[in-house]
Scaffold this motif. Structure first.
Motif, PDB file in Angstrom:
ATOM      1  N   PHE A   1     -20.653  11.782   3.861  1.00  0.00           N
ATOM      2  CA  PHE A   1     -19.591  11.133   4.637  1.00  0.00           C
ATOM      3  C   PHE A   1     -18.351  10.938   3.773  1.00  0.00           C
ATOM      4  O   PHE A   1     -17.225  11.063   4.245  1.00  0.00           O
ATOM      5  N   SER A   2     -18.570  10.651   2.475  1.00  0.00           N
ATOM      6  CA  SER A   2     -17.408  10.429   1.600  1.00  0.00           C
ATOM      7  C   SER A   2     -16.701  11.741   1.272  1.00  0.00           C
ATOM      8  O   SER A   2     -15.522  11.744   0.958  1.00  0.00           O
ATOM      9  N   THR A   3     -17.412  12.863   1.375  1.00  0.00           N
ATOM     10  CA  THR A   3     -16.759  14.154   1.132  1.00  0.00           C
ATOM     11  C   THR A   3     -16.032  14.658   2.373  1.00  0.00           C
ATOM     12  O   THR A   3     -15.285  15.627   2.305  1.00  0.00           O
ATOM     13  N   GLY A   4     -16.308  14.011   3.520  1.00  0.00           N
ATOM     14  CA  GLY A   4     -15.665  14.441   4.760  1.00  0.00           C
ATOM     15  C   GLY A   4     -16.365  15.621   5.424  1.00  0.00           C
ATOM     16  O   GLY A   4     -15.918  16.107   6.465  1.00  0.00           O
ATOM     17  N   LYS A   5     -17.469  16.078   4.835  1.00  0.00           N
ATOM     18  CA  LYS A   5     -18.186  17.199   5.460  1.00  0.00           C
ATOM     19  C   LYS A   5     -18.930  16.751   6.704  1.00  0.00           C
ATOM     20  O   LYS A   5     -19.288  17.560   7.552  1.00  0.00           O
ATOM     21  N   ILE A   6     -19.221  15.453   6.777  1.00  0.00           N
ATOM     22  CA  ILE A   6     -19.890  14.918   7.956  1.00  0.00           C
ATOM     23  C   ILE A   6     -19.067  13.737   8.458  1.00  0.00           C
ATOM     24  O   ILE A   6     -18.657  12.878   7.676  1.00  0.00           O
ATOM     25  N   VAL A   7     -18.834  13.754   9.750  1.00  0.00           N
ATOM     26  CA  VAL A   7     -18.079  12.655  10.363  1.00  0.00           C
ATOM     27  C   VAL A   7     -18.945  12.024  11.454  1.00  0.00           C
ATOM     28  O   VAL A   7     -20.025  12.526  11.769  1.00  0.00           O
ATOM     29  N   GLY A   8     -18.444  10.939  12.014  1.00  0.00           N
ATOM     30  CA  GLY A   8     -19.213  10.261  13.059  1.00  0.00           C
ATOM     31  C   GLY A   8     -20.088   9.200  12.454  1.00  0.00           C
ATOM     32  O   GLY A   8     -19.663   8.466  11.583  1.00  0.00           O
ATOM     33  N   THR A   9     -21.330   9.125  12.916  1.00  0.00           N
ATOM     34  CA  THR A   9     -22.216   8.100  12.367  1.00  0.00           C
ATOM     35  C   THR A   9     -23.618   8.649  12.197  1.00  0.00           C
ATOM     36  O   THR A   9     -23.928   9.765  12.614  1.00  0.00           O
ATOM     37  N   THR A  10     -24.465   7.865  11.575  1.00  0.00           N
ATOM     38  CA  THR A  10     -25.851   8.254  11.348  1.00  0.00           C
ATOM     39  C   THR A  10     -26.675   6.998  11.145  1.00  0.00           C
ATOM     40  O   THR A  10     -26.133   5.913  10.922  1.00  0.00           O
ATOM     41  N   HIS A  11     -27.971   7.147  11.252  1.00  0.00           N
ATOM     42  CA  HIS A  11     -28.875   6.005  11.075  1.00  0.00           C
ATOM     43  C   HIS A  11     -29.963   6.439  10.105  1.00  0.00           C
ATOM     44  O   HIS A  11     -30.858   7.193  10.476  1.00  0.00           O
ATOM     45  N   ALA A  12     -29.870   5.960   8.880  1.00  0.00           N
ATOM     46  CA  ALA A  12     -30.767   6.460   7.832  1.00  0.00           C
ATOM     47  C   ALA A  12     -32.160   5.839   7.940  1.00  0.00           C
ATOM     48  O   ALA A  12     -32.326   4.686   8.339  1.00  0.00           O
TER      49      ALA A  12
END
Lengths: 330, 305
Positions: free
Chosen positions: B32-43
């Motif tokens: 997420f910090s690299t910007g390769k993944i956006v939106g949200t997630t639930h780990a």
């Protein structure tokens, strides 16, 4: 003579006979009662293991039907009154209608949810509504409504064969109505055409050039025909009638073709007038055609009252359609 | 008893499965910090013992309906890390072509959706279909403590019990529904909710994968026996926030639950030389998944449904 109810019941029998993947589930659908409106009559006697009576759990009925559909069965769910579709909205909007697309076409959800809508039987505010407008425009969900011009059995059979979810809206007053016969009675002075496909749109053209186009579906076709007759007899105003079987998603080509001839549109529906089916048809039509005149006939923006005197004033009448026709033509 | 084709019946494999989930989710959060993944997630970090233990005894032909926190379930089910990573990046090569993302995936008999409660009647309908078609499969549906607030869960429990459906309710209680502690959301007993419907319950507070495995074996066997639904309640802890930045827990509480780490607990059963082996094998799986997926193209939009 055969009624809409007979044809719907026949379609269920025929579908269950011809495909053992077809299951019917809902509340109070077992014989001898056979469902609140008797559409499922006889099914549980003939197919006792595939007709499932459920607790009063509408969300679970449609959710389970959705799961059955994902795993190889063809469920037909009955929601006893259309008013209760609010309880299945999550299942239809966030689950059944989405799966095929969000799973990138890897799955199909061949699910039918049948439900009676509409008023005029004095059932009051929570058993008389026409809530189908809440489900129009939901991607992945077809909304279908039978009428007396097409064969309701073919329409329901097509819905059961459909690989996508279908919400099948049956107006309560249609059940006892007779099917129309081509070239007879109400249809004598009309040329009737229909689109190809499972859920046809019908175009009824009078023998003389028409002054306006009446767009309708389901039971309101009965009112629209009476209004068209009155407009001819009393005012020498001729109407084309465009009768939809598929409300959503829609094919408006037959409507546009009629409007090319008449330039005037009256929409007729029993749902509340604001932000409804007629509003969308009107918007699409004026986007398509400059200078089009439009009038909508629908229910007042009120709950459907229990008292018949009030219900009659709240729901659209034949006279309301006549008045809309007169207003738009004169 | 049928076992997963992955043969997750040895300690090393169980450890490795949990480590794949842990490292996958860590890499995901970092992307997420690299910007390769956006939106949200639930780990799923902290709850790995649940998925690894359950899917070490469930047949891969069985049907699974998972929820918003589905990555751990998917990876333990045998799903490919690369396809999941591609899906999370919104790539055409993702599990469902980038359309579903983190919460809405499908692969073989695995399904997930991001709506609490609504997935449960669907799982029950699937169980009915498997029963009617005599496939011998059971359906697992994953719910959480938060799901206990949803009405359609109880509609489904009732019908599943009435119709003796082959469904296993897996309730992962991680003590928080997003930010709401279970004390503010769940009255009475969790297990009594199920036993009231005549559904037998296997319940444990544990982060030990072998304990989960043995409970899951019994619960799954019950669901498969033809006597109706079964329920597995696992009290666990998620180490991460609900999604990304929504964690109201105190540092003291977080420090306390981090001591209940399924990797540490099960790691005691491994030989010393197995740790570097697990680490390198898992690093290869996870790095390959994300690195490869990041090179893939984005999907085209087809305007037709």
């Amino acid at each position: 003579m055969t009624t809409v109810l007979d044809r719907l019941n026949f379609a269920l029998h025929r579908s269950m006979e011809s495909d053992e993947r077809v299951y019917v589930l809902g509340e109070d659908i077992l014989d001898p009662y056979g469902g609140a409106f008797k559409v499922t009559r006889g099914l549980s006697t003939k197919f006792p293991t595939r007709v499932l009576t459920t607790p009063i759990s509408e969300a679970a009925i449609v959710g389970m039907a959705s799961g059955m559909a994902l795993r190889g069965l063809i469920p037909v769910a009955e929601i006893m009154f259309g008013d209760f579709v609010t309880l299945v909205a999550d299942q239809l909007v966030n689950h059944a209608s989405k799966f095929r697309w969000i799973y990138n076409n890897l799955v199909r959800v061949p699910l039918v949810v049948r439900t009676p809508m509409g008023g005029r039987r004095g059932y009051g505010p929570t058993h008389s509504q026409s809530l189908e407008k809440m489900f129009l425009g939901v991607p992945g969900l077809k909304v279908i409504a039978p009428n007396t011009l097409g064969d309701p059995a073919d329409l329901l059979a097509a819905a059961i064969s459909d690989e996508d979810p279908v919400l099948f809206i049956e107006h309560k007053l249609l059940y006892t109505r007779q099917l129309l016969e081509a070239g007879k009675a109400d249809l004598r002075d009309y040329q009737v055409d229909q689109t190809f496909g499972d859920y046809p749109t019908f175009t009824m053209r009078p023998t003389k050039p028409a002054h306006l186009t009446l767009a309708c579906y389901g039971y309101n076709f009965e009112l629209a025909r009476l209004a068209a007759l009155d407009l001819i007899m009393e005012h020498e105003i001729f109407s084309e009638i465009i009768l939809f079987s598929q409300l959503s998603p829609f094919n408006l080509d037959p409507l546009f073709q009629s409007l090319e001839r008449t330039g005037k549109l009256v929409t007729v529906e029993e749902g509340t007038i604001s932000l409804g089916w007629g509003a969308e048809l009107a918007a699409r039509s004026v986007e398509k055609m400059r200078g089009l005149m439009v009038r909508r006939v629908a229910a007042l923006d009120l709950p459907v009252a229990n008292a018949k005197s009030l219900e009659d004033k709240i729901l659209p009448s034949v006279q309301d359609i006549v008045n809309a026709g007169l207003y738009i033509v004169e | 008893m049928r076992y997963n084709v992955l043969a997750m019946d040895d300690n090393f494999t169980l450890y490795k499965t949990m480590l794949v989930i842990r490292r996958f989710e860590e890499r995901l959060l970092s992307e997420f910090s690299t910007g390769k993944i956006v939106g949200t997630t639930h780990a799923y970090i902290g709850q790995e013992a649940d998925a690894a233990g359950i899917f070490s005894v469930v047949d891969t032909e069985d049907v699974v309906f998972s929820n918003h926190r589905c990555h751990g379930h998917f990876l333990a089910y045998g799903g490919e890390a690369y396809q999941l990573a591609a899906e999370l990046m919104g790539k055409a090569s993702g599990l469902v072509g980038g359309r579903g993302g983190s919460q809405h995936i499908h692969w073989r008999n695995f399904y997930s959706n991001g709506i609490q409660g609504g997935i449960v009647p669907i799982a029950a309908g699937m169980a009915l279909a498997e029963k009617e078609r005599n496939t011998g499969k059971i359906v697992l549906v994953f719910i959480g403590d938060g799901t206990l607030g949803e009405g359609s869960l109880y509609e489904s429990m009732n019908i599943a019990a009435l119709w003796k459906l082959p469904i296993l309710f897996v309730l992962e209680d991680n003590h928080y529904a997003q930010t709401t502690p279970v004390e503010k959301a769940v009255a009475g007993s969790m297990s009594a909710r199920f036993t009231a419907f005549g559904i037998p319950v296997w319940e444990r507070e544990t982060s030990d994968v072998l304990e989960v495995r043995s409970l899951a074996m019994e619960a799954a066997a019950s669901a498969r026996s033809g006597t109706g639904p079964a329920c597995l309640i696992l009290h666990t802890h998620r180490f991460s926030a609900h999604s990304k930045g929504d964690d109201p827990r105190s540092p003291e509480e977080l420090a306390r639950i981090h001591k209940i780490d399924p990797l540490t607990i099960h790691g005691l059963r491994l030989a010393t030389e197995e740790f570097p082996r697990a680490a390198s094998e898992v690093a290869e799986i996870v790095n390959n998944a994300f690195d490869r997926a990041s090179l893939d193209p984005f999907p085209e939009l087809c305007s037709e449904y």
